[in-house]
Design a protein around this motif. Structure first.
Motif, PDB file in Angstrom:
ATOM      1  N   PHE A 115       1.163  -3.932  -3.586  1.00  0.00           N
ATOM      2  CA  PHE A 115       2.429  -3.193  -3.463  1.00  0.00           C
ATOM      3  C   PHE A 115       2.173  -1.728  -3.136  1.00  0.00           C
ATOM      4  CE2 PHE A 115       5.698  -0.505  -5.370  1.00  0.00           C
ATOM      5  CZ  PHE A 115       6.838  -1.008  -4.766  1.00  0.00           C
ATOM      6  N   LEU A 116       1.214  -1.123  -3.824  1.00  0.00           N
ATOM      7  CA  LEU A 116       0.912   0.288  -3.586  1.00  0.00           C
ATOM      8  C   LEU A 116       0.367   0.510  -2.181  1.00  0.00           C
ATOM      9  CD1 LEU A 116      -0.718   1.219  -7.003  1.00  0.00           C
ATOM     10  CD2 LEU A 116       1.581   1.802  -6.227  1.00  0.00           C
ATOM     11  N   LEU A 117      -0.519  -0.369  -1.736  1.00  0.00           N
ATOM     12  CA  LEU A 117      -1.086  -0.245  -0.397  1.00  0.00           C
ATOM     13  C   LEU A 117       0.001  -0.326   0.679  1.00  0.00           C
ATOM     14  CD1 LEU A 117      -4.330  -2.401  -0.744  1.00  0.00           C
ATOM     15  CD2 LEU A 117      -4.245   0.002  -0.047  1.00  0.00           C
ATOM     16  N   GLU A 118       0.994  -1.157   0.440  1.00  0.00           N
ATOM     17  CA  GLU A 118       2.063  -1.357   1.424  1.00  0.00           C
ATOM     18  C   GLU A 118       3.080  -0.229   1.434  1.00  0.00           C
ATOM     19  OE1 GLU A 118       3.799  -5.141   0.529  1.00  0.00           O
ATOM     20  OE2 GLU A 118       1.918  -6.223   0.820  1.00  0.00           O
ATOM     21  N   ASN A 119       3.225   0.472   0.296  1.00  0.00           N
ATOM     22  CA  ASN A 119       4.360   1.381   0.163  1.00  0.00           C
ATOM     23  C   ASN A 119       4.035   2.858  -0.019  1.00  0.00           C
ATOM     24  OD1 ASN A 119       6.951  -0.420  -0.067  1.00  0.00           O
ATOM     25  ND2 ASN A 119       5.372  -1.465  -1.280  1.00  0.00           N
ATOM     26  N   TYR A 120       2.793   3.201  -0.375  1.00  0.00           N
ATOM     27  CA  TYR A 120       2.514   4.598  -0.698  1.00  0.00           C
ATOM     28  C   TYR A 120       1.185   5.074  -0.118  1.00  0.00           C
ATOM     29  CZ  TYR A 120       6.217   3.871  -4.122  1.00  0.00           C
ATOM     30  OH  TYR A 120       7.419   3.569  -4.709  1.00  0.00           O
ATOM     31  N   ASP A 121       1.123   6.369   0.122  1.00  0.00           N
ATOM     32  CA  ASP A 121      -0.140   7.026   0.445  1.00  0.00           C
ATOM     33  C   ASP A 121      -0.614   7.735  -0.823  1.00  0.00           C
ATOM     34  OD1 ASP A 121      -0.219   6.337   3.180  1.00  0.00           O
ATOM     35  OD2 ASP A 121       1.203   7.943   3.641  1.00  0.00           O
ATOM     36  N   PHE A 122      -1.852   7.532  -1.212  1.00  0.00           N
ATOM     37  CA  PHE A 122      -2.382   8.145  -2.418  1.00  0.00           C
ATOM     38  C   PHE A 122      -3.888   8.307  -2.276  1.00  0.00           C
ATOM     39  CE2 PHE A 122      -1.919   3.608  -2.857  1.00  0.00           C
ATOM     40  CZ  PHE A 122      -3.063   3.153  -3.487  1.00  0.00           C
ATOM     41  N   ASP A 123      -4.483   8.998  -3.229  1.00  0.00           N
ATOM     42  CA  ASP A 123      -5.887   9.404  -3.094  1.00  0.00           C
ATOM     43  C   ASP A 123      -6.859   8.655  -3.998  1.00  0.00           C
ATOM     44  OD1 ASP A 123      -4.931  11.733  -1.536  1.00  0.00           O
ATOM     45  OD2 ASP A 123      -4.242  12.445  -3.485  1.00  0.00           O
ATOM     46  N   LEU A 124      -6.351   8.173  -5.127  1.00  0.00           N
ATOM     47  CA  LEU A 124      -7.221   7.690  -6.204  1.00  0.00           C
ATOM     48  C   LEU A 124      -6.558   6.519  -6.909  1.00  0.00           C
ATOM     49  CD1 LEU A 124      -9.729   8.266  -8.105  1.00  0.00           C
ATOM     50  CD2 LEU A 124      -8.275   9.905  -9.300  1.00  0.00           C
ATOM     51  N   ILE A 125      -7.355   5.537  -7.298  1.00  0.00           N
ATOM     52  CA  ILE A 125      -6.794   4.391  -8.026  1.00  0.00           C
ATOM     53  C   ILE A 125      -7.785   3.928  -9.085  1.00  0.00           C
ATOM     54  CG2 ILE A 125      -7.710   2.598  -6.467  1.00  0.00           C
ATOM     55  CD1 ILE A 125      -4.937   1.172  -6.805  1.00  0.00           C
ATOM     56  N   GLN A 126      -7.226   3.491 -10.208  1.00  0.00           N
ATOM     57  CA  GLN A 126      -8.053   2.901 -11.257  1.00  0.00           C
ATOM     58  C   GLN A 126      -7.685   1.423 -11.360  1.00  0.00           C
ATOM     59  OE1 GLN A 126      -8.064   3.545 -15.857  1.00  0.00           O
ATOM     60  NE2 GLN A 126      -9.086   5.315 -14.958  1.00  0.00           N
ATOM     61  N   LEU A 172     -10.139  -4.294  -2.561  1.00  0.00           N
ATOM     62  CA  LEU A 172     -11.115  -3.203  -2.649  1.00  0.00           C
ATOM     63  C   LEU A 172     -11.482  -2.703  -1.255  1.00  0.00           C
ATOM     64  CD1 LEU A 172     -13.639  -4.243  -5.480  1.00  0.00           C
ATOM     65  CD2 LEU A 172     -11.642  -2.740  -5.638  1.00  0.00           C
ATOM     66  N   GLN A 173     -11.663  -3.625  -0.328  1.00  0.00           N
ATOM     67  CA  GLN A 173     -11.996  -3.236   1.044  1.00  0.00           C
ATOM     68  C   GLN A 173     -10.829  -2.504   1.696  1.00  0.00           C
ATOM     69  OE1 GLN A 173     -15.196  -3.759   2.709  1.00  0.00           O
ATOM     70  NE2 GLN A 173     -14.123  -2.085   3.763  1.00  0.00           N
ATOM     71  N   SER A 174      -9.613  -2.965   1.444  1.00  0.00           N
ATOM     72  CA  SER A 174      -8.434  -2.310   2.019  1.00  0.00           C
ATOM     73  C   SER A 174      -8.291  -0.891   1.484  1.00  0.00           C
ATOM     74  CB  SER A 174      -7.166  -3.107   1.699  1.00  0.00           C
ATOM     75  OG  SER A 174      -7.209  -4.377   2.314  1.00  0.00           O
ATOM     76  N   LEU A 175      -8.549  -0.711   0.197  1.00  0.00           N
ATOM     77  CA  LEU A 175      -8.496   0.629  -0.394  1.00  0.00           C
ATOM     78  C   LEU A 175      -9.558   1.526   0.236  1.00  0.00           C
ATOM     79  CD1 LEU A 175      -8.049  -0.468  -4.113  1.00  0.00           C
ATOM     80  CD2 LEU A 175      -6.392   0.901  -2.832  1.00  0.00           C
ATOM     81  N   LYS A 176     -10.744   0.981   0.395  1.00  0.00           N
ATOM     82  CA  LYS A 176     -11.846   1.752   0.977  1.00  0.00           C
ATOM     83  C   LYS A 176     -11.544   2.123   2.425  1.00  0.00           C
ATOM     84  CE  LYS A 176     -14.834   2.690  -0.956  1.00  0.00           C
ATOM     85  NZ  LYS A 176     -15.073   3.952  -1.720  1.00  0.00           N
ATOM     86  N   ASN A 177     -10.907   1.195   3.165  1.00  0.00           N
ATOM     87  CA  ASN A 177     -10.546   1.465   4.558  1.00  0.00           C
ATOM     88  C   ASN A 177      -9.575   2.645   4.671  1.00  0.00           C
ATOM     89  OD1 ASN A 177     -12.122  -0.699   5.295  1.00  0.00           O
ATOM     90  ND2 ASN A 177     -10.412  -2.100   5.642  1.00  0.00           N
ATOM     91  N   LYS A 178      -8.779   2.837   3.627  1.00  0.00           N
ATOM     92  CA  LYS A 178      -7.811   3.951   3.612  1.00  0.00           C
ATOM     93  C   LYS A 178      -8.394   5.195   2.940  1.00  0.00           C
ATOM     94  CE  LYS A 178      -3.358   3.018   3.377  1.00  0.00           C
ATOM     95  NZ  LYS A 178      -2.011   2.550   2.939  1.00  0.00           N
ATOM     96  N   LYS A 179      -9.710   5.140   2.661  1.00  0.00           N
ATOM     97  CA  LYS A 179     -10.427   6.281   2.050  1.00  0.00           C
ATOM     98  C   LYS A 179      -9.856   6.673   0.684  1.00  0.00           C
ATOM     99  CE  LYS A 179     -12.287   8.276   6.299  1.00  0.00           C
ATOM    100  NZ  LYS A 179     -12.101   7.070   7.119  1.00  0.00           N
TER     101      LYS A 179
END
Length: 283
Positions: free
Chosen positions: A143-154, A170-177
């Protein structure tokens, strides 16, 4: 050692299945000194962790990157912001490295967009370097990946819980730096205790734990070293958050985190939320 972040919930609360009580102030200072000496430069805390932030502020944490978390949005945007400024005061710092939305359900609140804009202002004013979220399930990350831009996730991640790796998040998060911090690498200490000390509640997963126990025995390795080794072997994870309640415990973590080649069993992971989410445990 820079990939380890120091979790501090035990500094303000009794926490975890194997906790030995809240950490004394003198012990906190010893832990922080040892962390510094071993290049552990990141601290994870929250205003919801009892008096953890005040303890840290008294001990002195200017040399660390600090990550704290928001209070629940149901109290209103102004109260969330007021609590953040109180955190700065309690921590005795002018700014923090990261600010995470602690309650993921806050995104459902009609005031969330207003809060997000205010958090961005904190970032623009250099009171915060990175904004992000604390999450518990793959669907939340999606949900977060689809709806928001952010810098850090736990996120939760351990040898039993590889859902975010298997699902590609994890790969999708890494792709978005996006910087990824993994917590629960010991599953609140469950992976560190012996079979005899496990609650009867966990007998539902006896086959899984039998595989884990047998693998540890065959490889003559401790649960600590194995759980650490597994988390550190995943290069998509930037930091692993580890809570300790003594200087000796941190010493053991540091000595157990030396790089070693381990061939982890492939059949240990599960998607059973009743085991992977400690809030659902009946212990």
């Amino acid at each position: 050692m820079s990939r380890i972040a120091l979790g501090t919930v035990q500094f303000g609360l009794e926490y975890g299945i194997s906790n030995s009580g809240k950490v004394s102030f003198e012990e906190v200072k010893k832990i922080l000194n040892l962390a510094k000496k071993n290049s552990i430069d990141t601290i994870d805390t929250a205003s919801g962790y009892g008096n953890s932030e005040k303890v840290l502020g008294s001990a002195g944490v200017h040399d660390f990157k600090i990550i704290t978390k928001t209070t629940p949005l149901h109290s209103g945007v102004d109260n969330v912001l007021r609590s953040f400024h109180q955190s700065l005061e309690d921590l005795n710092v002018d700014s923090v490295y990261g600010l995470l939305v602690h309650q993921i359900d806050d995104v459902k609140d009609k005031r969330f967009e207003v809060l997000l804009k205010e958090l961005e202002k904190l970032k623009q004013n250099r009171l915060v370097s990175k904004i992000g979220f604390s999450t518990y399930t793959p669907s939340q990350v999606d949900f977060l990946l689809e709806n928001y831009d952010f810098d850090l996730i736990q996120v939760p991640f351990n040898i039993l819980d590889t859902r975010l790796l298997d699902g590609g998040q994890l790969q999708s998060l890494k792709n978005k730096k996006i910087e990824i911090h993994a917590r629960s690498i010991f599953l609140q200490g469950l992976l560190l205790i012996s079979r005899e000390k496990r609650s009867q509640f966990f007998s539902k997963w006896s086959d899984l734990f039998e595989k884990w126990d047998s693998w540890l025995k065959r490889n003559d390795i401790s649960g600590l070293k194995a759980a650490l080794g597994f988390a550190l072997s995943e290069n998509l994870v930037d930091k692993i958050v580890i809570g300790v309640d003594s200087n000796d415990q941190l010493t053991e973590v540091i000595s157990s985190s030396e790089i070693c080649t381990l061939y982890f069993p492939q059949n240990l992971s599960t998607t059973d939320e009743r085991l992977l989410n400690p809030s659902l445990w009946d212990v």
